[in-house]
Design a protein around this motif. Sequence first.
Motif, PDB file in Angstrom:
ATOM      1  N   VAL A 117       0.816  -1.029  -0.105  1.00 54.54           N
ATOM      2  CA  VAL A 117       0.020   0.056   0.018  1.00 54.54           C
ATOM      3  C   VAL A 117       0.817   1.076  -0.095  1.00 54.54           C
ATOM      4  CG1 VAL A 117      -1.824   1.139   1.263  1.00 54.54           C
ATOM      5  CG2 VAL A 117      -1.712  -1.213   1.366  1.00 54.54           C
ATOM      6  N   GLU A 118       0.463   2.294  -0.824  1.00 53.59           N
ATOM      7  CA  GLU A 118       1.300   3.429  -0.736  1.00 53.59           C
ATOM      8  C   GLU A 118       1.543   3.990   0.775  1.00 53.59           C
ATOM      9  OE1 GLU A 118       1.262   3.459  -4.652  1.00 53.59           O
ATOM     10  OE2 GLU A 118       2.180   5.050  -3.136  1.00 53.59           O
ATOM     11  N   PHE A 126       2.703  13.546  -7.465  1.00 55.32           N
ATOM     12  CA  PHE A 126       1.366  13.865  -7.038  1.00 55.32           C
ATOM     13  C   PHE A 126       1.062  12.606  -5.999  1.00 55.32           C
ATOM     14  CE2 PHE A 126      -0.263   9.832  -9.287  1.00 55.32           C
ATOM     15  CZ  PHE A 126       0.747   9.811 -10.229  1.00 55.32           C
ATOM     16  N   THR A 128      -1.197   9.940  -3.586  1.00 56.33           N
ATOM     17  CA  THR A 128      -2.527   9.486  -3.250  1.00 56.33           C
ATOM     18  C   THR A 128      -2.467   8.871  -1.983  1.00 56.33           C
ATOM     19  OG1 THR A 128      -2.158   8.866  -5.512  1.00 56.33           O
ATOM     20  CG2 THR A 128      -4.070   7.987  -4.433  1.00 56.33           C
ATOM     21  N   VAL A 131      -6.289   4.484  -0.367  1.00 57.62           N
ATOM     22  CA  VAL A 131      -7.763   4.314  -0.248  1.00 57.62           C
ATOM     23  C   VAL A 131      -8.158   3.110   0.237  1.00 57.62           C
ATOM     24  CG1 VAL A 131      -9.760   4.308  -1.671  1.00 57.62           C
ATOM     25  CG2 VAL A 131      -7.978   5.316  -2.557  1.00 57.62           C
ATOM     26  N   SER A 132      -8.943   3.391   1.224  1.00 56.08           N
ATOM     27  CA  SER A 132      -9.630   2.331   2.124  1.00 56.08           C
ATOM     28  C   SER A 132     -10.541   1.550   1.347  1.00 56.08           C
ATOM     29  CB  SER A 132      -9.970   2.626   3.563  1.00 56.08           C
ATOM     30  OG  SER A 132     -10.944   3.312   3.502  1.00 56.08           O
ATOM     31  N   GLU A 133     -10.612   0.212   1.631  1.00 55.15           N
ATOM     32  CA  GLU A 133     -12.058  -0.392   1.056  1.00 55.15           C
ATOM     33  C   GLU A 133     -13.548   0.097   1.364  1.00 55.15           C
ATOM     34  OE1 GLU A 133      -9.858  -2.506  -1.243  1.00 55.15           O
ATOM     35  OE2 GLU A 133     -12.099  -2.669  -1.179  1.00 55.15           O
ATOM     36  N   VAL A 136     -14.424   3.161  -0.710  1.00 54.94           N
ATOM     37  CA  VAL A 136     -14.725   2.719  -1.784  1.00 54.94           C
ATOM     38  C   VAL A 136     -16.191   2.340  -1.926  1.00 54.94           C
ATOM     39  CG1 VAL A 136     -14.420   1.156  -3.756  1.00 54.94           C
ATOM     40  CG2 VAL A 136     -12.559   2.231  -2.620  1.00 54.94           C
TER      41      VAL A 136
ATOM     42  N   ARG B  44      -1.464   3.286  -7.988  1.00 53.95           N
ATOM     43  CA  ARG B  44      -2.093   4.378  -7.075  1.00 53.95           C
ATOM     44  C   ARG B  44      -3.464   4.298  -7.433  1.00 53.95           C
ATOM     45  NH1 ARG B  44       2.134   7.665  -5.582  1.00 53.95           N
ATOM     46  NH2 ARG B  44       4.253   7.147  -6.992  1.00 53.95           N
ATOM     47  N   THR B  47      -7.255  -0.182  -4.891  1.00 55.95           N
ATOM     48  CA  THR B  47      -7.295  -0.419  -3.446  1.00 55.95           C
ATOM     49  C   THR B  47      -6.382  -1.072  -2.913  1.00 55.95           C
ATOM     50  OG1 THR B  47      -8.738  -1.831  -3.501  1.00 55.95           O
ATOM     51  CG2 THR B  47      -9.566   0.260  -3.757  1.00 55.95           C
ATOM     52  N   GLU B  48      -6.475  -1.235  -1.789  1.00 54.29           N
ATOM     53  CA  GLU B  48      -5.580  -2.337  -1.003  1.00 54.29           C
ATOM     54  C   GLU B  48      -6.013  -3.561  -1.566  1.00 54.29           C
ATOM     55  OE1 GLU B  48      -5.553   0.161   3.163  1.00 54.29           O
ATOM     56  OE2 GLU B  48      -7.114  -1.344   2.726  1.00 54.29           O
ATOM     57  N   ARG B  49      -7.357  -3.871  -1.906  1.00 53.80           N
ATOM     58  CA  ARG B  49      -7.696  -5.001  -2.198  1.00 53.80           C
ATOM     59  C   ARG B  49      -7.399  -5.321  -3.690  1.00 53.80           C
ATOM     60  NH1 ARG B  49     -12.568  -7.039  -1.325  1.00 53.80           N
ATOM     61  NH2 ARG B  49     -13.147  -7.404   1.142  1.00 53.80           N
ATOM     62  N   LYS B  51      -8.782  -3.407  -6.148  1.00 52.08           N
ATOM     63  CA  LYS B  51     -10.060  -2.914  -6.909  1.00 52.08           C
ATOM     64  C   LYS B  51      -9.647  -1.387  -7.547  1.00 52.08           C
ATOM     65  CE  LYS B  51     -13.680  -4.531  -4.053  1.00 52.08           C
ATOM     66  NZ  LYS B  51     -14.825  -4.425  -3.281  1.00 52.08           N
ATOM     67  N   ILE B  53     -10.145   2.089  -8.277  1.00 58.55           N
ATOM     68  CA  ILE B  53     -10.706   3.340  -7.448  1.00 58.55           C
ATOM     69  C   ILE B  53     -11.798   4.131  -8.357  1.00 58.55           C
ATOM     70  CG2 ILE B  53     -10.239   5.608  -6.348  1.00 58.55           C
ATOM     71  CD1 ILE B  53      -7.708   4.268  -5.467  1.00 58.55           C
ATOM     72  N   PRO B  54     -12.921   4.346  -7.727  1.00 60.46           N
ATOM     73  CA  PRO B  54     -13.904   4.696  -8.620  1.00 60.46           C
ATOM     74  C   PRO B  54     -13.751   6.423  -8.804  1.00 60.46           C
ATOM     75  CG  PRO B  54     -14.761   4.364  -6.420  1.00 60.46           C
ATOM     76  CD  PRO B  54     -13.447   3.844  -6.626  1.00 60.46           C
ATOM     77  N   ARG B  56     -15.416   8.816  -8.314  1.00 58.16           N
ATOM     78  CA  ARG B  56     -15.793   9.859  -7.445  1.00 58.16           C
ATOM     79  C   ARG B  56     -14.641  10.009  -6.299  1.00 58.16           C
ATOM     80  NH1 ARG B  56     -17.925   6.846  -2.989  1.00 58.16           N
ATOM     81  NH2 ARG B  56     -18.163   4.757  -3.638  1.00 58.16           N
ATOM     82  N   ILE B  57     -13.892   9.098  -6.142  1.00 63.44           N
ATOM     83  CA  ILE B  57     -12.897   9.246  -5.259  1.00 63.44           C
ATOM     84  C   ILE B  57     -11.520   9.471  -5.925  1.00 63.44           C
ATOM     85  CG2 ILE B  57     -11.437   8.149  -3.416  1.00 63.44           C
ATOM     86  CD1 ILE B  57     -13.827   6.370  -2.900  1.00 63.44           C
TER      87      ILE B  57
END
Lengths: 154, 89
Positions: A117-118, A126, A128, A131-133, A136, B44, B47-49, B51, B53-54, B56-57
Amino acid sequence: MKKYETTFVLDAGVDQSVLEKELSIVEGIIADGGGEVLDIERWGVRRFAYELKKRHQGNYIHVKFESPGDIPDKLAKTFRINEKILRYLTVLSPPADTTPIITKQEKVGAEDIPIPVESSEEKSEFETAPVSEEMVEKTPDDETVDTEEKEDNQ
Amino acid sequence: MAFKRQYKKPRSKFGFEARRKKVCRFCENKILAISYKDDKLLRRFLTERGKIIPRRISGNCAKHQRELTRALKRARQLALIPYMADMYH
């Protein structure tokens, strides 16, 4: 004549000679079809992001070429039959090909952890935040604002 | 059925502020190129899983999000990035 680029992956442990042989076969197909090889990139051995054909790393070759439209299909057929080739992908070359330098992975096999993970990696232009699940999964609909369904259905 | 509502204001309900002012980082920085070969950049946007990233994020514009998704899926096929990354818990 269109510009294509194809990437194919061989087993990590193959001999250089085998690699060259496969490459020349590919070049042959392109040339025979009336095409021209523009560039060859050997990405070398890279670790896979997931287990592929029971292996964890492979030898990547990337070829840029220009050819008539039937060649990519011929290539695909050849790749499919060839057992040595684990994966392939042929694609129209992006117009403005600002090909990024393939990130050289450090000593293959050094990392046994999954995709990091970053966090401690070098910060580039840039950033980021990881991003946590949870972030999402949530949708704006989760929080009904105006329409209270429960009330309507009463 | 609740209609899909584009939230316009930042909401603390989500636990983070959805800043609509966030610009697409690819629109802003024209030099930044989306390529399925660039796994460092592509990671980047997972996600951690693992997936995608959509939008909107990530804050990307529609066009670049589409390009990004295409690149991500190609990279997945070439085993440069994972389909699923949550295997070691």
